[in-house]
Design an enzyme around this catalytic site. Structure first.
Site, PDB file in Angstrom:
ATOM      1  N   SER A 259      25.983 -25.085  59.699  1.00  0.00           N
ATOM      2  CA  SER A 259      25.860 -24.331  58.467  1.00  0.00           C
ATOM      3  C   SER A 259      24.406 -24.274  58.032  1.00  0.00           C
ATOM      4  O   SER A 259      23.527 -24.829  58.661  1.00  0.00           O
ATOM      5  CB  SER A 259      26.693 -24.986  57.385  1.00  0.00           C
ATOM      6  N   LYS A 260      24.200 -23.582  56.930  1.00  0.00           N
ATOM      7  CA  LYS A 260      22.825 -23.439  56.452  1.00  0.00           C
ATOM      8  C   LYS A 260      22.490 -24.485  55.408  1.00  0.00           C
ATOM      9  O   LYS A 260      21.496 -24.390  54.728  1.00  0.00           O
ATOM     10  CB  LYS A 260      22.613 -22.035  55.911  1.00  0.00           C
ATOM     11  N   ARG A 261      23.371 -25.442  55.243  1.00  0.00           N
ATOM     12  CA  ARG A 261      22.995 -26.516  54.330  1.00  0.00           C
ATOM     13  C   ARG A 261      23.555 -27.852  54.811  1.00  0.00           C
ATOM     14  O   ARG A 261      24.343 -27.900  55.743  1.00  0.00           O
ATOM     15  CB  ARG A 261      23.446 -26.214  52.910  1.00  0.00           C
ATOM     16  N   LEU A 273      18.780 -27.708  57.449  1.00  0.00           N
ATOM     17  CA  LEU A 273      17.553 -26.951  57.176  1.00  0.00           C
ATOM     18  C   LEU A 273      16.330 -27.738  57.634  1.00  0.00           C
ATOM     19  O   LEU A 273      16.291 -28.970  57.518  1.00  0.00           O
ATOM     20  CB  LEU A 273      17.445 -26.655  55.677  1.00  0.00           C
TER      21      LEU A 273
END
Ligand code: GLU
Length: 510
Positions: A259-261, A273
């Site tokens: 995921s992006k976090r 990230l």
């Protein structure tokens, strides 16, 4: 002419500035860079910012910082310029307008005047009828008269690509071979939006051509757009660069796409990230080593390698197209290893910002602080991330009287009672008041002699002292810790601990 053989490659990393750089993006950039360096070609940074609604101004810094942090330098790009400047797509708008019109003139694209309302109704009707939603090509067959009419009214329009209605499109992915798609599965994608901005499909194809890109490395999620890209490139009469779709990176559970976090998996925190990894104190060299082996493998028998070795050996053909979960434990292991290889001075400067933030002490103060000179070498082999150092040495930055002992047990030696432990602390204090020089080595000798003299096991003697000075059960090696604190500060802490234990004894007996 594109040379996509063995000659110098021109590769681009083409992020959209829509958020913070994540590990997947950094891996793409790394493979781009490795290929450019390996072939002695160029690594180009191109900013694909044509979707103005999703533009996030902070992401530019995040991108540049993340790439630089890993040590990936680009030969052409927004800040360094180059023969194909500008490298920011929003500054190249005119070019795309001309190219889109060229396709209209050839009959490979057409203007579409459909209003958002009409498109919404169309989709709704398709949905109700249980059909696949997609543009119904209403404007593809407008008569010249109808077109003139729309233009005369000043109707807003987009330019759409006219996908061949029949036949198949074949494109090649270096890792997957030829892939065939039936054209009737494809949509008449928009190339130029009503505001004159290109879509990704047009801008990327045009720029890959104008920037003479030989190899396109991008995430596997873009595989589905490759047939359209092939058709667009064919329509222009150009040649496709070599396509390499990089495998998806999975989160550590191996189930979801990364995921992006930050994510919690099985009670552990997993970062996504790039700046999160920086903030935890992963070293660029460790990350470089780690990420190079995500989707490619340097050598199953050699986990640690230098940048030069990676460049030398890297090959696109050997990239494994299957999705892989990130082995975070390996990153921690590698990072510990790279930390141990730093000189104490280099480790100190890497640690300063972390310690300053975590201990609340100014960096300038820490820089000239003698304690660190002694403590850093002894924690060097104990930490896997730079943010773990504070936990090992925070006690050294407390005032003696603010040290809290969670329980008297912390100060009681093995097989001793409280009164005997008070004696141990007092003996320790006596010895430390006199030992010369006040060095870890001399202190150690004195302590061992004393233990023998008192007839106690070293552990029973040292345990209370460790507890007294640090308030902790586990701390860096005792004698270096004492040396770091200095005589006066150590004696204060021992006195503080004696007072605490005596108070406890009174309470217990009263
Ligand atoms: N701008 C696209 C992205 O955000 C780039 C895809 C490509 O490399 O072609 O990932």
């Amino acid at each position: 002419m594109i040379d996509n053989g063995d000659g110098p490659a021109r590769v681009r990393f083409a992020p959209s500035p829509t958020g913070h750089l994540h590990l997947g993006g950094l891996r793409t950039a790394l493979f781009d860079w490795l290929w450019a360096r390996k072939t002695e070609g160029q690594f180009i940074l191109r900013i694909e910012d044509t979707d103005r609604r999703r533009f996030d101004p902070e992401s530019m810094d995040s991108l540049v910082n993340g790439l630089r942090w890993l040590g990936l330098d680009w030969d052409e790009g927004p800040d360094v310029g180059g023969p194909c400047a500008p490298y920011v797509q929003s500054e190249r708008q005119q070019i795309y307008g001309v190219k889109a019109q060229a396709l209209v003139d050839k009959g490979a694209a057409y203007r579409c005047y459909c209003t958002p309302e009409r498109l919404a109704e169309m989709r709704e009707a398709q949905r109700r009828a249980g059909k696949r939603t997609g543009y119904d090509r209403h404007c593809r067959n407008l008569s010249d008269e109808e077109r003139r009419q729309y233009e005369a009214e000043g109707a807003a329009s987009v330019i759409r690509f006219a996908v061949p209605l029949e036949g198949v499109t074949v494109f090649k992915d270096l890792l997957r071979g030829d892939i065939e798609v039936e054209n009737r599965q494809l949509q008449d994608e928009i190339l130029l939006k009503a505001d004159g901005m290109p879509t990704y499909h047009l801008a990327a194809m045009v720029d890959d051509r104008l920037m003479e890109i030989t190899h396109v490395l991008r995430g596997e999620e873009w595989l589905a757009t490759a047939p359209i890209h092939k058709l667009i490139v064919d329509a222009f009469g150009w040649e496709m660069p070599v396509l390499v779709h990089l495998p998806v990176i999975l989160d550590p559970s191996g189930k979801g796409k990364m995921s992006k976090r930050k994510k919690m998996v099985a009670g552990k925190e997993f970062l996504a990230l790039v700046h999160e990894f920086q903030e935890c104190g992963y070293l660029p060299d460790a990350m470089f080593n780690f990420l190079t082996n995500v989707g490619w493998n340097f050598d199953p028998d050699q986990e640690v390698f230098s940048r030069e070795e990676a460049i030398e050996r890297f090959s696109l053909e050997e990239i494994n197209p299957s999705a892989a979960a990130l082995p975070y434990e390996k990153l921690d292991w590698l990072n510990g290893l790279y930390i141990r290889e730093l000189t104490p001075a280099a480790l100190k400067s890497a640690l300063l910002p972390f310690l300053s933030r975590q201990l609340g002490v100014a960096e300038s103060e820490l820089r000239s602080d003698g304690k660190l000179e002694i403590l850093i070498p002894v924690i060097q082999e104990r930490i896997k991330r730079l943010d773990e150092a504070a936990d090992w040495i925070d006690w050294a930055y407390q005032e003696a009287d603010t040290i809290e002992y969670a329980s008297p047990k912390l100060l009681i030696g093995r097989k001793l009672d409280a009164a005997q432990s008070v004696d141990m602390l007092r003996s320790g204090a006596e010895l430390l008041a006199e030992v010369e020089p006040f060095s870890a080595e001399a202190i150690q000798v004195a302590f061992r002699e004393k233990a023998e003299e008192l007839g106690v096991k070293a552990g029973s003697f040292f345990g209370p002292v460790r507890g007294a000075i640090s308030g902790k059960k586990v701390s860096p090696p005792l004698f270096e810790s004492i040396e770091a604190l200095g005589r006066e500060e150590t004696l204060e802490r021992l006195a503080h601990a004696v007072a605490f234990l005596e108070e406890h004894m009174e309470m217990a007996s009263g």
